[in-house]
Scaffold this motif. Structure first.
Motif, PDB file in Angstrom:
ATOM      1  N   PRO B 160      50.779 -33.858  31.592  1.00  9.66           N
ATOM      2  CA  PRO B 160      51.509 -32.588  30.207  1.00  9.66           C
ATOM      3  C   PRO B 160      51.804 -31.401  30.444  1.00  9.66           C
ATOM      4  O   PRO B 160      51.616 -29.976  30.446  1.00  9.66           O
ATOM      5  CB  PRO B 160      49.670 -32.819  29.886  1.00  9.66           C
ATOM      6  CG  PRO B 160      48.464 -32.179  31.142  1.00  9.66           C
ATOM      7  CD  PRO B 160      49.047 -33.703  32.143  1.00  9.66           C
ATOM      8  N   LYS B 185      51.690 -46.312  22.321  1.00 10.44           N
ATOM      9  CA  LYS B 185      50.230 -45.213  23.064  1.00 10.44           C
ATOM     10  C   LYS B 185      50.901 -44.951  24.503  1.00 10.44           C
ATOM     11  O   LYS B 185      51.866 -45.237  24.659  1.00 10.44           O
ATOM     12  CB  LYS B 185      49.792 -46.726  23.407  1.00 10.44           C
ATOM     13  CG  LYS B 185      48.870 -47.426  22.248  1.00 10.44           C
ATOM     14  CD  LYS B 185      48.726 -49.277  22.771  1.00 10.44           C
ATOM     15  CE  LYS B 185      47.933 -49.428  21.652  1.00 10.44           C
ATOM     16  NZ  LYS B 185      46.046 -49.468  21.325  1.00 10.44           N
ATOM     17  N   ILE B 186      50.158 -43.658  24.585  1.00  9.04           N
ATOM     18  CA  ILE B 186      50.441 -43.430  25.652  1.00  9.04           C
ATOM     19  C   ILE B 186      49.309 -43.273  26.907  1.00  9.04           C
ATOM     20  O   ILE B 186      47.720 -42.690  26.291  1.00  9.04           O
ATOM     21  CB  ILE B 186      50.467 -41.327  24.737  1.00  9.04           C
ATOM     22  CG1 ILE B 186      51.597 -41.226  24.179  1.00  9.04           C
ATOM     23  CG2 ILE B 186      51.412 -40.608  26.353  1.00  9.04           C
ATOM     24  CD1 ILE B 186      51.559 -40.309  23.184  1.00  9.04           C
ATOM     25  N   ILE B 187      49.907 -42.788  28.177  1.00  8.33           N
ATOM     26  CA  ILE B 187      48.599 -42.895  29.732  1.00  8.33           C
ATOM     27  C   ILE B 187      49.461 -41.858  30.329  1.00  8.33           C
ATOM     28  O   ILE B 187      50.000 -41.743  30.061  1.00  8.33           O
ATOM     29  CB  ILE B 187      48.846 -44.602  29.733  1.00  8.33           C
ATOM     30  CG1 ILE B 187      47.815 -45.506  29.102  1.00  8.33           C
ATOM     31  CG2 ILE B 187      47.637 -44.010  31.302  1.00  8.33           C
ATOM     32  CD1 ILE B 187      47.843 -46.953  29.895  1.00  8.33           C
ATOM     33  N   TRP B 188      48.497 -41.329  30.497  1.00 10.86           N
ATOM     34  CA  TRP B 188      49.196 -40.322  31.114  1.00 10.86           C
ATOM     35  C   TRP B 188      48.298 -40.210  32.984  1.00 10.86           C
ATOM     36  O   TRP B 188      46.921 -41.058  33.403  1.00 10.86           O
ATOM     37  CB  TRP B 188      47.990 -39.171  31.437  1.00 10.86           C
ATOM     38  CG  TRP B 188      48.877 -38.530  29.882  1.00 10.86           C
ATOM     39  CD1 TRP B 188      47.823 -38.730  28.972  1.00 10.86           C
ATOM     40  CD2 TRP B 188      49.932 -37.650  29.339  1.00 10.86           C
ATOM     41  NE1 TRP B 188      49.055 -37.993  27.743  1.00 10.86           N
ATOM     42  CE2 TRP B 188      49.953 -37.095  28.211  1.00 10.86           C
ATOM     43  CE3 TRP B 188      50.820 -36.982  30.671  1.00 10.86           C
ATOM     44  CZ2 TRP B 188      51.025 -36.584  27.734  1.00 10.86           C
ATOM     45  CZ3 TRP B 188      51.898 -35.980  29.941  1.00 10.86           C
ATOM     46  CH2 TRP B 188      51.688 -35.619  28.695  1.00 10.86           C
ATOM     47  N   VAL B 189      49.042 -40.924  34.048  1.00  8.60           N
ATOM     48  CA  VAL B 189      49.432 -41.524  34.904  1.00  8.60           C
ATOM     49  C   VAL B 189      48.486 -40.249  36.580  1.00  8.60           C
ATOM     50  O   VAL B 189      48.013 -40.138  37.278  1.00  8.60           O
ATOM     51  CB  VAL B 189      49.846 -42.194  35.664  1.00  8.60           C
ATOM     52  CG1 VAL B 189      49.304 -43.360  35.161  1.00  8.60           C
ATOM     53  CG2 VAL B 189      51.119 -41.410  35.689  1.00  8.60           C
ATOM     54  N   ASN B 190      48.702 -38.940  35.706  1.00  7.94           N
ATOM     55  CA  ASN B 190      48.768 -37.656  36.155  1.00  7.94           C
ATOM     56  C   ASN B 190      49.083 -37.743  38.215  1.00  7.94           C
ATOM     57  O   ASN B 190      48.971 -37.388  38.735  1.00  7.94           O
ATOM     58  CB  ASN B 190      47.648 -37.225  36.975  1.00  7.94           C
ATOM     59  CG  ASN B 190      46.892 -37.162  35.583  1.00  7.94           C
ATOM     60  OD1 ASN B 190      47.222 -36.033  34.981  1.00  7.94           O
ATOM     61  ND2 ASN B 190      45.704 -36.985  34.849  1.00  7.94           N
ATOM     62  N   ALA B 201      49.583 -48.801  34.841  1.00  2.00           N
ATOM     63  CA  ALA B 201      49.411 -48.389  33.148  1.00  2.00           C
ATOM     64  C   ALA B 201      50.149 -49.163  32.651  1.00  2.00           C
ATOM     65  O   ALA B 201      49.835 -49.476  31.629  1.00  2.00           O
ATOM     66  CB  ALA B 201      50.076 -46.973  33.615  1.00  2.00           C
ATOM     67  N   ASP B 354      46.831 -38.810  19.141  1.00  2.00           N
ATOM     68  CA  ASP B 354      46.621 -39.105  20.350  1.00  2.00           C
ATOM     69  C   ASP B 354      46.668 -37.327  20.716  1.00  2.00           C
ATOM     70  O   ASP B 354      47.001 -36.896  19.769  1.00  2.00           O
ATOM     71  CB  ASP B 354      47.449 -39.417  21.463  1.00  2.00           C
ATOM     72  CG  ASP B 354      46.592 -39.602  22.439  1.00  2.00           C
ATOM     73  OD1 ASP B 354      45.399 -39.549  23.035  1.00  2.00           O
ATOM     74  OD2 ASP B 354      46.977 -40.883  23.562  1.00  2.00           O
ATOM     75  N   PRO B 357      45.973 -34.112  27.045  1.00  6.70           N
ATOM     76  CA  PRO B 357      45.222 -33.258  27.305  1.00  6.70           C
ATOM     77  C   PRO B 357      45.183 -32.315  28.041  1.00  6.70           C
ATOM     78  O   PRO B 357      46.520 -31.349  28.234  1.00  6.70           O
ATOM     79  CB  PRO B 357      45.433 -34.533  28.820  1.00  6.70           C
ATOM     80  CG  PRO B 357      46.699 -35.646  28.838  1.00  6.70           C
ATOM     81  CD  PRO B 357      47.212 -34.997  27.552  1.00  6.70           C
ATOM     82  N   GLY B 358      44.190 -31.729  27.630  1.00  2.00           N
ATOM     83  CA  GLY B 358      43.569 -30.258  27.542  1.00  2.00           C
ATOM     84  C   GLY B 358      44.291 -29.274  27.468  1.00  2.00           C
ATOM     85  O   GLY B 358      44.720 -28.664  27.110  1.00  2.00           O
TER      86      GLY B 358
END
Lengths: 306, 360
Positions: B160, B185-190, B201, B354, B357-358
């Motif tokens: 992010p 739709k959002i997927i964070w994989v870091n 993902a 959504d 994150p953080g």
């Protein structure tokens, strides 16, 4: 295909390379040797496995190439640690660095090449059973091999004389040596077996999971496999549980994000590791009652008196 | 007369002393720090393509070195110092996470020229460069909005940071122009690079009904999953058409070569300056792969959108930009959000259901 079915299939696929590599390492550690080079052997298995499959057009031969590559690298480790009595931790770390470098070199010519992914089993009628059909009868060969491998390892360790000797060597190499067992030879076989398993685990990635080769594609899975062996407290049954738990948490967190559950993704990404730590704590607290502990000779160099 | 000469000499001396880079050289050593392996077919691969272009154009005037698989953070500092100590005159560090280490090393080696990709911190001997990737993502959004039958797009995001967030926002703003009710739709994989996880993902998104996948990670794994599932995807960093001949709609291509050639030439000529370069489709630092696997009217719309962005008639972040709270974001750039707002973007626009994150 329903969502639950799809999720379970993804979980099995994500767990398989971990299970394969960890099962091999379990045998290595049970013999009293700590080989931290799993990541290096896996990435070599990935590079050589892909090369084999690309050259011959056969997933099976590719997998054999992967196994051979893992064994070849583990032989280097065996020469160092068993033959020359080098520190196992240092040799294992060096093995990973060597594997990562060498696999990049070998794989360089194969980057961007395509192969046919490993075929999935298809049994008429059985595979068509709703919900469980695809899960039980529609996976690729690696999945079945991984399950057979763990069952075989359990049987070997606890139901055969060879397994008893292997455990004895891991628990007290001096006693086993005094009884006349060839400690170094047994450990060599264990290390080669572990290397073969790691190579196969690596080959699974470019042959079945993401059918292409890219350097570094194991992305730390070898280290997770090492952690799983500790997590399982060197017991095959717990190893399966651990690998599937790790696979499940890592797949479910992706789905939770796509559903928009609003939990921070950093926490979600850390979930498999957190789960591993929590279970480890629980296991070590319960160890007095039910658990096994590390092989007593683990990581200790053995030089036989001649 | 004598006094004048003295003054001139003193001036020349001062000039030579302050402008360390004002002397031309016959040959320079250029170093590159790469995040991934050069064969990742994505981010690092494209920097490597750029380096090779530099070598081809400048021949024996440049000697280049690259270090691959350099982790962000403390590891990278050691690698940058290593290049600095081994006589490199110009060093490119090619990932966001190298920003602070590069700045630190740049202060230790004031005579060496540093260039950091995708960051925002400068020094007298450290410039920055990046591409306006959000321009390409806006076009992808337009295409995806047209091509999606389920009305739900999937986005595989890495970390992010503003560059990723501005990409997500540009995508949905583009998609909203053709389908106001589009979902993302959002997927964070870091991670920037983990083919297995990127594939996982993509599978999760496909399983949940997404029919166009976008990614801000570096491998072609998501493209392959999309191909298996019979849905659409976009290539990232490089043209990934061979991994999805019937799947790829287009790709954002990072075209660093011309910039690397230009900066190396400047260093050779002694005219290099620490600058802040941020170029897009117009300057060809960002290119779009051919528009494929779509009907002619969608292709025409994509080409029209690209032309409008190049001509400056269309800006993805044209005011008013409405935030998630339904209020217009303060428009610091007059007609569009200004560079600082885009480079530091830390909010989602309206239509994204959504949370960052953080974030807030």
């Amino acid at each position: 295909m329903g969502l639950v079915e799809a999720i379970i299939i993804s979980i099995i696929a994500a767990s398989t390379p971990l299970l394969l590599a960890a099962a091999g390492e379990l045998i290595v550690e049970r013999s009293g040797v700590l080989n931290l080079g799993v990541e290096g052997m896996m990435i070599m298995g990935a590079a050589c496995g892909f090369a084999g499959a690309w050259l011959t057009g056969s997933t099976f031969i590719g997998a054999l190439f992967g196994i051979a590559a893992g064994m070849a690298l583990s032989f280097v480790f065996a020469v160092l640690t068993l033959g020359l009595a080098v520190n196992q931790v240092a040799a294992g770390l060096a093995l990973t660095i060597l594997g990562v470098g060498l696999s990049g070199l070998i794989g360089a010519g194969f980057v961007g090449e395509k192969i046919v992914p490993a075929p999935q089993l298809y049994l008429p009628v059985l595979t068509g059973i709703p919900l469980i059909g695809r899960i039980l009868f529609g996976q690729d060969g690696f999945v079945y091999v991984s399950i057979a491998l763990v069952v075989g390892i359990w049987w070997f360790l606890y139901r055969t004389r060879g397994g008893l000797i292997l455990r004895a060597v891991g628990d007290s190499h001096t006693s086993a040596h005094a009884l006349g067992y060839p400690v170094l030879k047994i450990r060599l076989l264990a290390v080669l077996f572990g290397g073969g398993c790691a190579g196969l685990a690596g080959a699974f990635l470019p042959l079945a999971y993401t059918p292409f080769f890219i350097p570094g594609m194991t992305a730390g899975r070898g280290w997770i496999a090492l952690a799983l062996v500790v997590f399982s407290s060197w017991l095959p049954g717990r190893l399966v549980a651990g690998a599937y738990l790790f696979g499940a948490v890592s797949i479910l967190q992706l789905h939770a994000q796509a559903f928009g559950l609003g939990i921070p993704s950093q926490l979600m990404t850390a979930m498999p590791y957190l789960a591993t730590v929590i279970v480890l704590v629980i296991i070590s607290r319960a160890r007095g009652a039910a658990g096994s502990v590390a092989p007593a000779s683990l990581g200790i160099v053995f030089v036989p008196d001649r | 007369m004598k006094k004048l000469l003295m003054t001139a000499a003193a001036a020349a001396l001062t000039l030579a002393a302050t402008a360390f880079n004002a002397t031309a050289a016959d040959k320079i050593k250029v170093g590159f720090i790469y995040l991934g392996p050069v064969g990742d077919l994505g981010w690092t691969y494209m920097h490597e393509v750029g380096r090779q272009m530099m070598v081809k154009e400048l021949g024996d005037k440049v000697e280049t070195t690259y270090l691959e698989n350099v982790n962000e953070g403390p590891d990278s500092e050691r690698s940058i110092v290593q290049l600095a100590r081994t006589g490199h005159d110009l060093i490119f560090t090619t990932s966001f996470g190298y920003m602070d280490p590069t700045l630190k090393v740049a202060k230790q080696f004031p005579k060496i020229k540093f260039e950091h990709a995708t960051g925002f911190k400068n020094a007298p001997n450290m410039g920055t460069y990046s591409g306006r990737f959000y321009e390409g993502r806006y076009i992808q959004g337009v295409i995806a909005g047209k091509m999606s039958k389920t009305g739900t797009l999937g986005y595989i995001a890495s970390f992010p940071i503003p560059e990723v967030i501005s990409g997500i926002n540009a995508t949905i703003l583009g998609a909203q122009t053709v389908n106001p009710n589009i979902k993302l739709k959002i997927i964070w994989v870091n991670t920037w690079f983990d083919p297995g996880k990127e594939a996982d993902a993509a599978k999760a998104l496909a399983d949940q009904g997404v029919d166009v996948i976008m990614q801000h990670t570096d491998s072609p794994a998501a493209m392959q999953v999309a191909a298996q599932r019979g849905i659409y995807a976009f290539g990232q960093d490089s043209d990934m058409i061979k991994f999805g001949p019937k799947t790829q709609l287009t790709a954002i291509i990072n075209n660093w070569g011309p910039y690397y050639v230009k900066q190396a030439k400047a260093a050779l000529a002694g005219t290099w300056k620490a600058e802040d370069t941020w170029d897009g489709l117009k300057e060809k630092m960002v290119l779009m792969a051919p528009y494929t696997n779509m009907p002619d009217d969608v292709k025409a719309l994509a080409e029209k959108t690209e032309a409008a962005i190049i001509a400056g008639e269309l800006h993805p972040f044209k005011c008013p930009v409405i935030g998630q709270d339904g209020k217009a974001v303060e428009c610091k750039g007059g007609k569009n959000l200004d560079a600082g707002q885009i480079l530091g973007m830390n909010f989602y626009v309206k239509g994204i259901d959504d949370k960052i994150p953080g974030g807030k």
